[in-house]
Design a protein around this motif. Structure first.
Motif, PDB file in Angstrom:
ATOM      1  N   HIS A   1       0.792  -1.151  -0.035  1.00 27.96           N
ATOM      2  CA  HIS A   1      -0.064   0.081  -0.062  1.00 27.96           C
ATOM      3  C   HIS A   1       0.980   1.132  -0.038  1.00 27.96           C
TER       4      HIS A   1
ATOM      5  N   SER B   1      -4.584   1.134  -5.569  1.00 32.25           N
ATOM      6  CA  SER B   1      -4.505   1.416  -4.085  1.00 32.25           C
ATOM      7  C   SER B   1      -5.747   1.326  -3.501  1.00 32.25           C
TER       8      SER B   1
ATOM      9  N   THR C   1      -5.473  -2.181  -2.190  1.00 30.51           N
ATOM     10  CA  THR C   1      -4.584  -2.472  -1.191  1.00 30.51           C
ATOM     11  C   THR C   1      -5.313  -1.928   0.113  1.00 30.51           C
ATOM     12  N   TYR C   2      -5.881  -0.733  -0.082  1.00 28.06           N
ATOM     13  CA  TYR C   2      -6.479  -0.249   0.986  1.00 28.06           C
ATOM     14  C   TYR C   2      -7.715  -0.946   1.821  1.00 28.06           C
TER      15      TYR C   2
END
Length: 149
Positions: A79, A103, A106-107
């Motif tokens: 991240h 992202s 990944t968040y």
């Protein structure tokens, strides 16, 4: 890309067969390939995806080994790498845009991990950083969301 794919497939077979030490070695090899080729891959989306998959597979492996602290390290590392990539003007726009798109994935993975396993120092620090907060606001406003891996 083909070498990375073969390495991931080998690692996944080992993981499925319960050969976790061998799986870890192959996942680490795949991660090293993805990191070395990150800025050199001809397809930015593939480059970012390979890096994300490599990190997330290692995180899953460490969860299976009952090592949540190692798992969260991999989730945080990817991240943070994507956040840095998005903000690096020296990198190709396509790579920066691919990092933005990934992202959100990944968040979400990081938030799911925290929901299931609790907060760890690195995850808390990463999620509270001004860089992370501003990029998540931008991601939400611009409508860039993707599903879980």
């Amino acid at each position: 890309m083909e070498h990375w794919k073969r390495t991931i497939e080998r690692a996944n077979r080992c993981f499925a067969e319960g050969e976790l030490v061998d799986a870890r070695e192959h996942y680490l090899q795949a991660l090293a390939l993805a990191q070395v080729l990150f800025e050199r891959w001809s397809d930015a989306d593939e480059a970012v995806a390979a890096c994300v998959i490599s990190h997330h597979n290692l995180a899953d492996l460490h969860l299976r080994l009952n090592q949540p602290e190692e798992s969260v390290e991999y989730l945080c590392a990817i991240h943070q790498r994507l956040l840095q990539t998005m903000q690096n003007p020296r990198l190709a726009p396509a790579l920066r845009e691919a990092a933005l798109r990934q992202s959100s994935k990944t968040y979400v993975e990081l938030l799911n991990f925290i929901s299931d396993h609790g907060e760890y120092p690195r995850s808390e620090l990463l999620l509270k950083s001004p860089v992370a907060q501003s990029s998540h606001e931008f991601s939400t406003v611009s409508g860039h969301h993707s599903g879980a891996h």
